[in-house]
Design a protein around this motif. Structure first.
Motif, mmCIF file in Angstrom:
data_model
loop_
_atom_site.group_PDB
_atom_site.id
_atom_site.type_symbol
_atom_site.label_atom_id
_atom_site.label_comp_id
_atom_site.label_asym_id
_atom_site.label_seq_id
_atom_site.Cartn_x
_atom_site.Cartn_y
_atom_site.Cartn_z
ATOM 1 N N HIS A 119 0.830 -1.203 0.000
ATOM 2 C CA HIS A 119 0.000 0.000 0.000
ATOM 3 C C HIS A 119 0.868 1.258 0.000
ATOM 4 O O HIS A 119 2.073 1.212 0.238
ATOM 5 C CB HIS A 119 -0.933 -0.008 1.214
ATOM 6 N N VAL A 145 -10.320 13.138 -4.044
ATOM 7 C CA VAL A 145 -9.627 11.874 -4.272
ATOM 8 C C VAL A 145 -10.406 10.690 -3.697
ATOM 9 O O VAL A 145 -10.476 9.623 -4.314
ATOM 10 C CB VAL A 145 -8.206 11.933 -3.645
ATOM 11 N N ALA A 146 -11.003 10.868 -2.521
ATOM 12 C CA ALA A 146 -11.576 9.735 -1.792
ATOM 13 C C ALA A 146 -13.093 9.792 -1.640
ATOM 14 O O ALA A 146 -13.676 8.920 -0.998
ATOM 15 C CB ALA A 146 -10.937 9.655 -0.402
ATOM 16 N N VAL A 158 -4.888 9.376 2.634
ATOM 17 C CA VAL A 158 -5.550 8.467 1.700
ATOM 18 C C VAL A 158 -4.650 7.246 1.511
ATOM 19 O O VAL A 158 -3.455 7.380 1.218
ATOM 20 C CB VAL A 158 -5.818 9.171 0.359
ATOM 21 N N ARG A 196 -3.872 3.835 -0.576
ATOM 22 C CA ARG A 196 -4.096 3.178 -1.865
ATOM 23 C C ARG A 196 -3.463 1.789 -1.861
ATOM 24 O O ARG A 196 -2.447 1.561 -1.187
ATOM 25 C CB ARG A 196 -3.493 4.002 -3.010
ATOM 26 N N VAL A 252 -7.990 3.699 -4.180
ATOM 27 C CA VAL A 252 -8.192 4.197 -2.822
ATOM 28 C C VAL A 252 -8.983 3.170 -2.019
ATOM 29 O O VAL A 252 -10.082 2.764 -2.415
ATOM 30 C CB VAL A 252 -8.944 5.536 -2.836
ATOM 31 N N VAL A 260 -9.555 6.029 4.108
ATOM 32 C CA VAL A 260 -9.224 7.424 4.405
ATOM 33 C C VAL A 260 -9.120 7.575 5.919
ATOM 34 O O VAL A 260 -10.088 7.339 6.644
ATOM 35 C CB VAL A 260 -10.279 8.414 3.881
#
Length: 312
Positions: free
Chosen positions: A5, A19-20, A60, A62, A68, A71
């Motif tokens: 990750h 983004v999330a 975040v 990933r 993703v 969070v």
């Protein structure tokens, strides 16, 4: 120790949502704390609000393909500025802990001594923190998430009625926000936690956004129920507070039921958190139709004691 990750930090809540947001929207009840806190911060910044002087970041997570998967955030105003750690693989939680410790050291922020969220992920996060810093770990307030899809109003209803709070109620709402967590801890048989009153947020802002309701009996306010504005179609109720001298009359059941029904009538989902060790609140919410969704844990790190110095 390696991980498949990766972690990316954000200081801007709007950028974190960009983004999330899809991940948060996919499970909006489970993600309600992150979503509501992030939306609130984004609204404040967009309106020109000042950046707080306490730690304020989002992380975040990933996977190896760049997708993703989680969070995290550290946004709580009061000490110990608890880190929110949602469900994620153990290796990701350990990587998050290392990255958060590096960020904390670089920024000169208070150390990471508290994490809350998904039980396995919080344990992995905390174990990695302890591996680096030493010390011991204990459990803080254990949370339970509830959702209601239909509401059973108390019958018979208690005397009085609910109304929205106004700025004329500001002093009372401020006072009740301040004592809510201390009394909740007392009901659960624990000592109050440092900094807990500040996590509720400013009373004035909550009143102005129309998210605080009061139960009034013959001109006397006897109970408070608040809620967060919708985030991805979910409204989270809290805090819910009745002063000791007014308990036992069903005011909390009546007003929480009324607020929850309003939320459902508006086409949103409604959820709330309880302290698993507080039998009063758990019984009240189950009685009006809330059902458990999941349990969470708060782990608190006590730093290792400094070695004793030998007298010369």
């Amino acid at each position: 120790m390696t991980s498949a990750h990766s972690i990316e930090f954000f200081d801007d809540p709007a950028a974190a949502l960009d983004v999330a947001g899809d991940l948060l929207a996919a499970e909006p009840v489970v993600s309600s704390i992150v979503a509501s806190a992030t939306h609130q911060a984004a609204r404040s910044y967009a309106a020109g609000g000042p950046r707080p002087d306490h730690p304020m970041w989002w992380a975040v997570v990933r996977d190896a393909d760049g997708v993703v998967v989680a969070v995290s955030m550290r946004t709580m105003p009061g000490a110990p500025h608890t880190v929110w750690v949602p469900a994620m693989p153990d290796d990701a939680a350990r990587l998050l802990a290392r990255a958060a410790m590096d960020r904390t050291a670089q920024a000169g922020d208070p150390p990471l001594t508290s994490a809350n969220g998904s039980i396995p992920a919080v344990r992995a996060f905390t174990e990695e923190t302890l591996r680096a810093t030493g010390g011991t770990v204990g459990e803080g307030r254990p949370d339970r998430l509830w959702e209601a899809t239909r509401i059973a109003r108390p019958d018979p209803a208690p005397s009085g009625s609910g109304r929205l709070a106004t700025l004329d109620d500001l002093d009372l709402v401020t006072e009740w926000f301040a004592v809510f967590h201390a009394e909740a801890d007392a009901q659960a048989g624990r000592l109050p936690e440092e900094g807990e009153p500040q996590r509720i947020g400013g009373a004035r802002g909550r009143i102005e956004e129309g998210s605080v309701w009061l139960w009034d009996v013959d001109g006397e306010v006897v109970h408070l129920t608040a809620a967060r504005p919708p985030s991805f179609g979910v409204v989270r109720i809290g805090p819910v507070y009745t002063p000791a001298e007014h308990r036992g009359h069903g005011y909390a059941s009546a007003l929480v039921a009324e607020v929850a029904q309003r939320v459902l009538d508006d086409g949103n989902r409604v959820c709330l958190y309880t302290d698993r060790d507080n039998p009063v609140s758990n019984r009240v919410y189950a009685g009006i139709g809330f059902e458990p969704v999941l349990d969470q844990v708060n782990l608190v790190v006590s730093p290792a004691a400094a070695p004793a110095t030998r007298a010369s």
